[in-house]
Structure formats: structure tokens, C-alpha cells
Design a protein around this motif. Structure first.
Motif, PDB file in Angstrom:
ATOM      1  N   LYS A  63       0.831  -1.198   0.000  1.00  0.00           N
ATOM      2  CA  LYS A  63       0.000   0.000   0.000  1.00  0.00           C
ATOM      3  C   LYS A  63       0.870   1.253   0.000  1.00  0.00           C
ATOM      4  O   LYS A  63       0.543   2.255  -0.652  1.00  0.00           O
ATOM      5  CB  LYS A  63      -0.922  -0.006   1.211  1.00  0.00           C
ATOM      6  CG  LYS A  63      -2.049  -1.027   1.140  1.00  0.00           C
ATOM      7  CD  LYS A  63      -2.917  -0.971   2.371  1.00  0.00           C
ATOM      8  CE  LYS A  63      -4.043  -2.004   2.301  1.00  0.00           C
ATOM      9  NZ  LYS A  63      -4.888  -1.986   3.539  1.00  0.00           N
ATOM     10  N   LYS A  64       1.977   1.209   0.739  1.00  0.00           N
ATOM     11  CA  LYS A  64       2.867   2.353   0.795  1.00  0.00           C
ATOM     12  C   LYS A  64       3.507   2.617  -0.563  1.00  0.00           C
ATOM     13  O   LYS A  64       3.604   3.755  -1.034  1.00  0.00           O
ATOM     14  CB  LYS A  64       3.962   2.117   1.849  1.00  0.00           C
ATOM     15  CG  LYS A  64       5.017   3.209   1.912  1.00  0.00           C
ATOM     16  CD  LYS A  64       4.410   4.565   2.211  1.00  0.00           C
ATOM     17  CE  LYS A  64       5.475   5.655   2.204  1.00  0.00           C
ATOM     18  NZ  LYS A  64       4.889   7.002   2.356  1.00  0.00           N
ATOM     19  N   ILE A  65       3.940   1.536  -1.228  1.00  0.00           N
ATOM     20  CA  ILE A  65       4.620   1.683  -2.513  1.00  0.00           C
ATOM     21  C   ILE A  65       3.649   2.059  -3.628  1.00  0.00           C
ATOM     22  O   ILE A  65       3.888   2.971  -4.423  1.00  0.00           O
ATOM     23  CB  ILE A  65       5.371   0.384  -2.870  1.00  0.00           C
ATOM     24  CG1 ILE A  65       6.516   0.159  -1.867  1.00  0.00           C
ATOM     25  CG2 ILE A  65       5.936   0.455  -4.284  1.00  0.00           C
ATOM     26  CD1 ILE A  65       7.237  -1.150  -2.062  1.00  0.00           C
ATOM     27  N   MET A  66       2.509   1.364  -3.672  1.00  0.00           N
ATOM     28  CA  MET A  66       1.577   1.552  -4.784  1.00  0.00           C
ATOM     29  C   MET A  66       0.520   2.610  -4.516  1.00  0.00           C
ATOM     30  O   MET A  66      -0.230   2.987  -5.414  1.00  0.00           O
ATOM     31  CB  MET A  66       0.890   0.224  -5.102  1.00  0.00           C
ATOM     32  CG  MET A  66       1.865  -0.884  -5.462  1.00  0.00           C
ATOM     33  SD  MET A  66       1.049  -2.430  -5.914  1.00  0.00           S
ATOM     34  CE  MET A  66       0.257  -1.933  -7.438  1.00  0.00           C
ATOM     35  N   GLY A  67       0.442   3.078  -3.282  1.00  0.00           N
ATOM     36  CA  GLY A  67      -0.571   4.080  -2.955  1.00  0.00           C
ATOM     37  C   GLY A  67      -0.254   5.461  -3.459  1.00  0.00           C
ATOM     38  O   GLY A  67      -1.138   6.326  -3.542  1.00  0.00           O
ATOM     39  N   LEU A 228      10.636   3.387 -12.717  1.00  0.00           N
ATOM     40  CA  LEU A 228      10.088   2.740 -11.523  1.00  0.00           C
ATOM     41  C   LEU A 228      11.157   2.447 -10.480  1.00  0.00           C
ATOM     42  O   LEU A 228      10.963   2.719  -9.290  1.00  0.00           O
ATOM     43  CB  LEU A 228       9.380   1.444 -11.923  1.00  0.00           C
ATOM     44  CG  LEU A 228       8.743   0.651 -10.767  1.00  0.00           C
ATOM     45  CD1 LEU A 228       7.690   1.482 -10.058  1.00  0.00           C
ATOM     46  CD2 LEU A 228       8.154  -0.648 -11.282  1.00  0.00           C
ATOM     47  N   GLN A 229      12.280   1.894 -10.884  1.00  0.00           N
ATOM     48  CA  GLN A 229      13.314   1.519  -9.914  1.00  0.00           C
ATOM     49  C   GLN A 229      13.872   2.747  -9.193  1.00  0.00           C
ATOM     50  O   GLN A 229      14.120   2.701  -7.984  1.00  0.00           O
ATOM     51  CB  GLN A 229      14.449   0.766 -10.621  1.00  0.00           C
ATOM     52  CG  GLN A 229      14.041  -0.549 -11.244  1.00  0.00           C
ATOM     53  CD  GLN A 229      13.712  -1.602 -10.214  1.00  0.00           C
ATOM     54  OE1 GLN A 229      13.940  -1.421  -9.034  1.00  0.00           O
ATOM     55  NE2 GLN A 229      13.153  -2.716 -10.648  1.00  0.00           N
ATOM     56  N   THR A 230      14.045   3.837  -9.924  1.00  0.00           N
ATOM     57  CA  THR A 230      14.536   5.066  -9.298  1.00  0.00           C
ATOM     58  C   THR A 230      13.496   5.620  -8.329  1.00  0.00           C
ATOM     59  O   THR A 230      13.836   6.066  -7.234  1.00  0.00           O
ATOM     60  CB  THR A 230      14.865   6.116 -10.375  1.00  0.00           C
ATOM     61  OG1 THR A 230      15.805   5.569 -11.289  1.00  0.00           O
ATOM     62  CG2 THR A 230      15.446   7.368  -9.747  1.00  0.00           C
ATOM     63  N   TYR A 231      12.233   5.599  -8.734  1.00  0.00           N
ATOM     64  CA  TYR A 231      11.158   6.099  -7.879  1.00  0.00           C
ATOM     65  C   TYR A 231      11.076   5.312  -6.567  1.00  0.00           C
ATOM     66  O   TYR A 231      10.992   5.895  -5.481  1.00  0.00           O
ATOM     67  CB  TYR A 231       9.825   6.028  -8.612  1.00  0.00           C
ATOM     68  CG  TYR A 231       8.630   6.294  -7.726  1.00  0.00           C
ATOM     69  CD1 TYR A 231       8.302   7.586  -7.344  1.00  0.00           C
ATOM     70  CD2 TYR A 231       7.857   5.241  -7.244  1.00  0.00           C
ATOM     71  CE1 TYR A 231       7.226   7.828  -6.509  1.00  0.00           C
ATOM     72  CE2 TYR A 231       6.777   5.475  -6.413  1.00  0.00           C
ATOM     73  CZ  TYR A 231       6.459   6.771  -6.048  1.00  0.00           C
ATOM     74  OH  TYR A 231       5.398   6.999  -5.217  1.00  0.00           O
ATOM     75  N   LEU A 255       5.733  -0.045   9.438  1.00  0.00           N
ATOM     76  CA  LEU A 255       6.514  -0.563   8.316  1.00  0.00           C
ATOM     77  C   LEU A 255       7.915  -0.917   8.760  1.00  0.00           C
ATOM     78  O   LEU A 255       8.435  -0.390   9.744  1.00  0.00           O
ATOM     79  CB  LEU A 255       6.570   0.471   7.192  1.00  0.00           C
ATOM     80  CG  LEU A 255       5.243   0.834   6.520  1.00  0.00           C
ATOM     81  CD1 LEU A 255       5.459   1.986   5.548  1.00  0.00           C
ATOM     82  CD2 LEU A 255       4.656  -0.365   5.803  1.00  0.00           C
ATOM     83  N   ASN A 256       8.518  -1.813   8.016  1.00  0.00           N
ATOM     84  CA  ASN A 256       9.894  -2.224   8.251  1.00  0.00           C
ATOM     85  C   ASN A 256      10.679  -2.051   6.960  1.00  0.00           C
ATOM     86  O   ASN A 256      10.168  -2.365   5.873  1.00  0.00           O
ATOM     87  CB  ASN A 256       9.916  -3.687   8.715  1.00  0.00           C
ATOM     88  CG  ASN A 256      11.329  -4.186   8.979  1.00  0.00           C
ATOM     89  OD1 ASN A 256      12.042  -4.531   8.055  1.00  0.00           O
ATOM     90  ND2 ASN A 256      11.708  -4.223  10.244  1.00  0.00           N
ATOM     91  N   ALA A 263       9.149  -5.939  -0.721  1.00  0.00           N
ATOM     92  CA  ALA A 263       8.035  -5.597  -1.614  1.00  0.00           C
ATOM     93  C   ALA A 263       8.547  -4.964  -2.898  1.00  0.00           C
ATOM     94  O   ALA A 263       8.043  -5.237  -3.998  1.00  0.00           O
ATOM     95  CB  ALA A 263       7.067  -4.653  -0.897  1.00  0.00           C
ATOM     96  N   LYS A 264       9.562  -4.117  -2.757  1.00  0.00           N
ATOM     97  CA  LYS A 264      10.160  -3.480  -3.928  1.00  0.00           C
ATOM     98  C   LYS A 264      10.753  -4.530  -4.870  1.00  0.00           C
ATOM     99  O   LYS A 264      10.540  -4.487  -6.085  1.00  0.00           O
ATOM    100  CB  LYS A 264      11.245  -2.510  -3.483  1.00  0.00           C
ATOM    101  CG  LYS A 264      12.065  -1.909  -4.611  1.00  0.00           C
ATOM    102  CD  LYS A 264      13.154  -1.020  -4.070  1.00  0.00           C
ATOM    103  CE  LYS A 264      14.197  -1.811  -3.306  1.00  0.00           C
ATOM    104  NZ  LYS A 264      15.332  -0.980  -2.865  1.00  0.00           N
TER     105      LYS A 264
END
Length: 294
Positions: A63-67, A228-231, A255-256, A263-264
Motif C-alpha cells: 500500500k505504501k509503494i503503490m498508494g 520505476l526503480q529510481t522512484y 513498516l519495516n 516488496a520493492k
């Protein structure tokens, strides 16, 4: 025909199956572990309780990454980069490899160009001259900067050269007898026979463009230009609590960093895992199957 296998043959088959299963597990288990860590709670990850199953199942990392709204923009930038980069790279690789695979009589300057390619593969001018060059060509915050900044992968050119050298010379002679020239020979004969090599090199190129993040940091001054990878790398590293409200801080505390990194990694693997099955069949095809008949 019925074949009676000896005891030694049966033992070999069993050992072969056991070894292949072990190799498969060695490949699958790390990916599964990364997925489990990304789906586990912060407390479980910190305590080292996660093994082969998520503990404290949650989707907070995803959720943190894709939100973030910028996530999908960077995803689109990466897709454009992979498509443009793979297409341009394959055209350049094939056009460079074909003349370099000819004989010295056909291409007298072949060795000179080959040494230039190898020299450029081993040595480069450094990051600062590269950055100045890209800036002078107005490739900052430009999709073509992310595509052309990587340059031509000489290793892939060498793979293509060796592949073309192994093709029967009778094919080229038959093309010339029929009135075809080098372009006809390349497009109508060599490229169709090069599907296994093209698929392999294309996969290498796609993975390289998809995973590369440093050039996005150097060539992109706006977040909307990030691949994406840089973001993802910038988002995880620059988590600034001073700009968050109470609810956001409370969620961030759950979060950890290891869960976010896992997740990345898993998100970055998905596109490659989707594309790979479509290219896999070319890896096992005969290189010159049906090209020359005795």
C-alpha cells in the motif's frame, strides 16, 4: 521400442530428479521468502520469525509503494523505456553484429572495429563526462536520455557475432546467387534464423533497462521523469517523517525497511516473470534447424 534399464541407469535417473528438484527449490525458495517478508508485520520481521510463511499478514508495504499517485507514472516511464530501449538496442546489435561476423575478405576493417568495441566495453570516460555529454544533447528529463544513456551493450554484440559466425555460409552464397545483397541476406535469412539469439539478447536487454535506476537519479530532475526503480529507491530512502501527519506517522511506524525492500524486489520481478515464458521456448530451439538439408 521397449528398453530395459539397468540398475545403474535407474539410480542415475533418481539422482538426476533429486538434483533437479534441489536446484528448483534453490531458485524458488528465496523468491518465496522475499514475498513472505513483504507480507509480514514489522514485529515479526524484526524478531526473525518469518521463515516460509508470512507472520502477521498485512499489505502495508505494498500500500505504501503503490498508494502514491507517482507510482503509476514511474511504472509507465519504465514500460516506455523498456520498449524503446529494447527495440533500438536490438536494431543496433543486429546491424553491428552482421558485418562483424563476415570474413576479413568481405569486411577488411572488421578487426579494427572489433577492437574498438572491446576497448569501449572495458574502458569508459567516467560518470562526469557522460553526464556533461547527456546534458549537452538536451537529454535531461527525456525518455530518450534513459534509453540512449545506457549505450550499446558490447557483450550482447559479441554474442550475436558468434551466433552469426556459426550459421552455414551456404545460406549466404544461396542468397547472392538468387540476386540478393547484404541487406536481403540479413533481413530474410539471418534474422529469421536468429530467433533463439534475438530472444535471449532481448531478455537480457529488457532486464537491464528494467532494473537500472542510477541513470534515472542522474538524468531526471523531476519525480515525474523517474523510472520505476529510481522512484522506489528514492521513496524508500527519503521517507521524511517531518512532512507526515499523525495518521501517516502511525502507519509508517508499522513498516519495516526490510519489508519495504522485499516488496520493492517482488514488484520489480513481476514484469520480467510475465515476459519470460513467452521467450523461453526460443532458448531450446535448434539454431539452424531446417536451414540446411543434406
Amino acid at each position: 521400442m521397449i528398453e530395459n534399464k539397468s540398475l545403474g541407469s535407474k539410480i542415475f535417473d533418481i539422482l538426476n530428479v533429486v538434483i533437479l528438484i534441489a536446484v528448483t527449490l534453490i531458485c524458488i525458495v528465496p523468491v518465496w521468502y522475499v514475498l513472505c517478508v513483504s507480507l509480514s508485520s514489522r514485529e515479526a520481521v524484526n524478531a526473525g520469525q518469518v521463515a516460509l510463511w508470512p507472520v502477521g499478514f498485512n499489505l502495508l508495504s505494498y500500500k505504501k509503494i503503490m498508494g502514491e499517485t507517482a507510482f503509476f507514472g514511474s511504472f509507465l516511464v519504465s514500460i516506455k523505456r523498456v520498449l524503446l530501449g529494447t527495440g533500438i538496442s536490438m536494431v543496433c546489435i543486429l546491424m553491428a553484429a552482421f558485418p562483424l561476423s563476415r570474413t576479413k575478405k568481405q569486411f577488411p576493417k572488421r578487426d579494427i572495429f572489433m577492437w574498438i568495441f572491446v576497448f569501449c566495453m572495458l574502458f569508459n570516460g567516467g560518470t562526469v563526462p557522460w553526464y556533461i555529454t547527456m546534458k549537452n544533447y538536451n537529454l535531461m528529463d527525456n525518455i530518450f536520455g534513459l534509453v540512449l544513456g545506457t549505450g550499446l551493450q558490447v557483450f550482447n554484440v559479441i554474442l550475436a557475432v558468434n551466433f552469426f559466425k556459426n550459421l552455414p555460409t551456404e545460406l549466404e552464397e544461396a542468397c547472392f546467387v538468387d540476386g540478393g545483397g547484404p541487406w536481403r541476406n540479413l533481413i530474410s535469412i539471418y534474422v529469421p534464423l536468429a530467433k533463439p539469439m534475438v530472444a535471449t539478447v532481448a531478455l537480457f536487454t529488457m532486464v537491464m533497462y528494467w532494473n537500472e535506476f542510477f541513470q534515472g537519479m542522474v538524468l531526471s530532475t523531476r519525480q515525474s521523469s523517474y523510472p520505476l526503480q529510481t522512484y522506489i529507491q528514492q521513496m524508500v530512502v527519503t521517507l521524511d517523517y517531518s512532512t507526515m501527519n499523525v495518521d501517516q506517522i502511525a502507519q509508517a511506524m508499522k513498516l519495516n525497511n526490510l519489508s519495504l525492500d522485499s516488496a520493492k524486489i517482488f514488484i520489480a520481478m513481476i514484469p520480467v516473470l510475465i515476459v519470460y515464458p513467452f521467450l523461453q521456448r526460443y532458448f531450446v530451439e535448434g539454431i539452424t534447424l531446417g536451414s540446411v538439408k543434406g
